[in-house]
Scaffold this motif. Structure first.
Motif, PDB file in Angstrom:
ATOM      1  N   PRO A  29       0.809  -1.230   0.000  1.00  0.00           N
ATOM      2  CA  PRO A  29       0.000   0.000   0.000  1.00  0.00           C
ATOM      3  C   PRO A  29       0.840   1.278   0.000  1.00  0.00           C
ATOM      4  O   PRO A  29       0.414   2.293  -0.541  1.00  0.00           O
ATOM      5  N   ASP A  30       2.029   1.222   0.615  1.00  0.00           N
ATOM      6  CA  ASP A  30       2.860   2.425   0.695  1.00  0.00           C
ATOM      7  C   ASP A  30       3.896   2.499  -0.433  1.00  0.00           C
ATOM      8  O   ASP A  30       4.739   3.388  -0.453  1.00  0.00           O
ATOM      9  N   SER A  31       3.822   1.556  -1.379  1.00  0.00           N
ATOM     10  CA  SER A  31       4.797   1.543  -2.463  1.00  0.00           C
ATOM     11  C   SER A  31       4.360   2.457  -3.597  1.00  0.00           C
ATOM     12  O   SER A  31       3.206   2.419  -4.021  1.00  0.00           O
ATOM     13  N   PRO A  32       5.252   3.301  -4.102  1.00  0.00           N
ATOM     14  CA  PRO A  32       4.902   4.097  -5.285  1.00  0.00           C
ATOM     15  C   PRO A  32       4.738   3.180  -6.490  1.00  0.00           C
ATOM     16  O   PRO A  32       5.179   2.026  -6.485  1.00  0.00           O
ATOM     17  N   ALA A  33       4.116   3.712  -7.519  1.00  0.00           N
ATOM     18  CA  ALA A  33       3.860   2.910  -8.721  1.00  0.00           C
ATOM     19  C   ALA A  33       4.285   3.696  -9.955  1.00  0.00           C
ATOM     20  O   ALA A  33       4.084   4.908 -10.037  1.00  0.00           O
ATOM     21  N   LEU A  34       4.858   2.989 -10.899  1.00  0.00           N
ATOM     22  CA  LEU A  34       5.266   3.574 -12.173  1.00  0.00           C
ATOM     23  C   LEU A  34       4.517   2.830 -13.265  1.00  0.00           C
ATOM     24  O   LEU A  34       4.707   1.622 -13.460  1.00  0.00           O
ATOM     25  N   LEU A  35       3.672   3.546 -13.984  1.00  0.00           N
ATOM     26  CA  LEU A  35       2.833   2.972 -15.028  1.00  0.00           C
ATOM     27  C   LEU A  35       3.424   3.344 -16.390  1.00  0.00           C
ATOM     28  O   LEU A  35       3.581   4.528 -16.708  1.00  0.00           O
ATOM     29  N   LEU A  36       3.784   2.328 -17.178  1.00  0.00           N
ATOM     30  CA  LEU A  36       4.366   2.534 -18.508  1.00  0.00           C
ATOM     31  C   LEU A  36       3.409   1.995 -19.561  1.00  0.00           C
ATOM     32  O   LEU A  36       2.892   0.870 -19.419  1.00  0.00           O
ATOM     33  N   ALA A  94       2.692   8.348  -6.225  1.00  0.00           N
ATOM     34  CA  ALA A  94       3.455   8.205  -4.981  1.00  0.00           C
ATOM     35  C   ALA A  94       2.913   7.083  -4.104  1.00  0.00           C
ATOM     36  O   ALA A  94       3.569   6.680  -3.144  1.00  0.00           O
ATOM     37  N   THR A  95       1.714   6.594  -4.405  1.00  0.00           N
ATOM     38  CA  THR A  95       1.116   5.474  -3.661  1.00  0.00           C
ATOM     39  C   THR A  95       0.714   4.381  -4.640  1.00  0.00           C
ATOM     40  O   THR A  95       0.637   4.605  -5.855  1.00  0.00           O
ATOM     41  N   GLY A 125      -3.797  10.049  -3.552  1.00  0.00           N
ATOM     42  CA  GLY A 125      -2.455  10.357  -4.044  1.00  0.00           C
ATOM     43  C   GLY A 125      -1.900  11.631  -3.435  1.00  0.00           C
ATOM     44  O   GLY A 125      -2.512  12.255  -2.565  1.00  0.00           O
ATOM     45  N   THR A 126      -0.719  12.036  -3.882  1.00  0.00           N
ATOM     46  CA  THR A 126      -0.037  13.225  -3.372  1.00  0.00           C
ATOM     47  C   THR A 126       0.453  14.076  -4.541  1.00  0.00           C
ATOM     48  O   THR A 126       0.375  13.683  -5.708  1.00  0.00           O
ATOM     49  N   TRP A 179       5.279  -0.978 -12.443  1.00  0.00           N
ATOM     50  CA  TRP A 179       6.452  -1.269 -11.624  1.00  0.00           C
ATOM     51  C   TRP A 179       6.250  -0.713 -10.222  1.00  0.00           C
ATOM     52  O   TRP A 179       5.613   0.310 -10.040  1.00  0.00           O
ATOM     53  N   GLY A 180       6.826  -1.402  -9.236  1.00  0.00           N
ATOM     54  CA  GLY A 180       6.752  -0.947  -7.862  1.00  0.00           C
ATOM     55  C   GLY A 180       7.953  -1.424  -7.070  1.00  0.00           C
ATOM     56  O   GLY A 180       8.792  -2.189  -7.568  1.00  0.00           O
ATOM     57  N   LEU A 181       8.042  -0.985  -5.829  1.00  0.00           N
ATOM     58  CA  LEU A 181       9.137  -1.386  -4.946  1.00  0.00           C
ATOM     59  C   LEU A 181       8.762  -2.675  -4.241  1.00  0.00           C
ATOM     60  O   LEU A 181       7.610  -2.869  -3.859  1.00  0.00           O
ATOM     61  N   ALA A 182       9.746  -3.561  -4.073  1.00  0.00           N
ATOM     62  CA  ALA A 182       9.463  -4.860  -3.453  1.00  0.00           C
ATOM     63  C   ALA A 182       9.082  -4.667  -1.986  1.00  0.00           C
ATOM     64  O   ALA A 182       9.555  -3.750  -1.330  1.00  0.00           O
TER      65      ALA A 182
END
Length: 276
Positions: free
Chosen positions: A161-168, A182-183, A193-194, A273-276
């Motif tokens: 839930p606290d991981s940012p996300a990158l949408l390609l 950012a979330t 979001g922020t 993509w996100g952080l593990a």
């Protein structure tokens, strides 16, 4: 006046000093000193503790001289006679505060190759991310090539839930664009979001569209529609439930251009993509 016996040392010493003061051995207005420097005493006639007293007086005078000198700024030279023998007032000494280091730009580190962005585009996008994400590895959470075309599956990708996300996204005209949140991207009943959220497009050079502050319509999604940015019925980026179609329009949240060549597009590939 001679020194005879320890019992008379104190009296004789005071009498001698009184005579020196009466004789005007010191300049007017100067601090009184029992040992006038202009007339050194004969060592054979010194009192037993005269040497120690002289050392204390010289030490005190040295400290007074240093304290009366103005402290220089960092780039200012010390005045003559106020040098800092220990070097503590100069840059580079061990106790000096470390110089502020420039903030290192963020690098986008992907754990596996992307099927949408090339290496050059990844290098250009990295510094646009928040500096707190520097050097953190990004993992592929969802891919249409691996997981199929479904917005429900994207929501169930397992991102923290606290991981940012990158949408390609790459459309059928080979245009690459996307969004940073950012979330984690999730299904919701309202916008979340922020102000770190932004849209971007490679057309062919990178363009980034950041939050304008006009509203807080960052991200909103349900099983039928995912939206990023909005205002006055227009969305900066939207994707339908089957992830086959989408659109992009200028919106108040990011004051963006149309990300694709057309306001409505067909999706060729999509990655999150996100952080593990």
């Amino acid at each position: 006046m001679a020194w005879h016996g320890t019992a008379r040392h104190g009296t004789a010493w005071r009498q001698g000093c009184g005579e020196q003061r009466a004789a005007g051995s010191w300049a007017a207005g100067s601090a009184w000193c029992p040992f006038p420097f202009s007339q050194p005493l004969d060592r054979g006639r010194e009192a037993p503790h005269a040497g120690r007293v002289r050392e204390l007086l010289l030490s005190q005078a040295s400290r007074m001289l240093i304290s009366c000198c103005p402290q220089p700024d960092k780039d200012e030279e010390l005045p003559m006679g106020c040098e800092d023998p220990a070097g503590e007032g100069q840059r580079g000494w061990e106790g000096a505060p470390a110089a502020a280091e420039e903030e290192e730009p963020c690098r986008l580190v992907l754990s596996t190759p992307s099927s949408i962005l090339r290496d050059r585009e990844i290098e250009e996008l990295g510094p646009q991310l928040p500096p707190r994400l520097t050097q953190q590895p990004w993992h592929l959470l969802y891919s249409t090539g691996r997981d199929g075309f479904s917005l429900r599956t994207l929501y169930r990708s397992g991102a923290r839930p606290d991981s940012p996300a990158l949408l390609l996204i790459r459309d059928t005209e080979a245009q690459a664009f996307g969004a940073f949140s950012a979330t984690a991207i999730r299904s919701s009943s309202g916008f979340y979001g922020t102000g770190e959220t932004f849209l971007f497009s490679f057309c062919p050079e990178l363009k980034v569209f950041r939050w304008t502050g006009r509203n807080d319509f960052f991200v909103k999604g349900d099983v039928n529609l995912l939206m990023v940015g909005g205002g006055s019925g227009r969305f900066g980026l939207w994707l339908d439930g089957d992830l086959h179609h989408g659109g992009s329009q200028p919106c108040e949240t990011f004051d963006n251009e149309t990300l694709s060549h057309r306001e409505e597009f067909c999706i060729q590939d999509l990655e999150m993509w996100g952080l593990a």
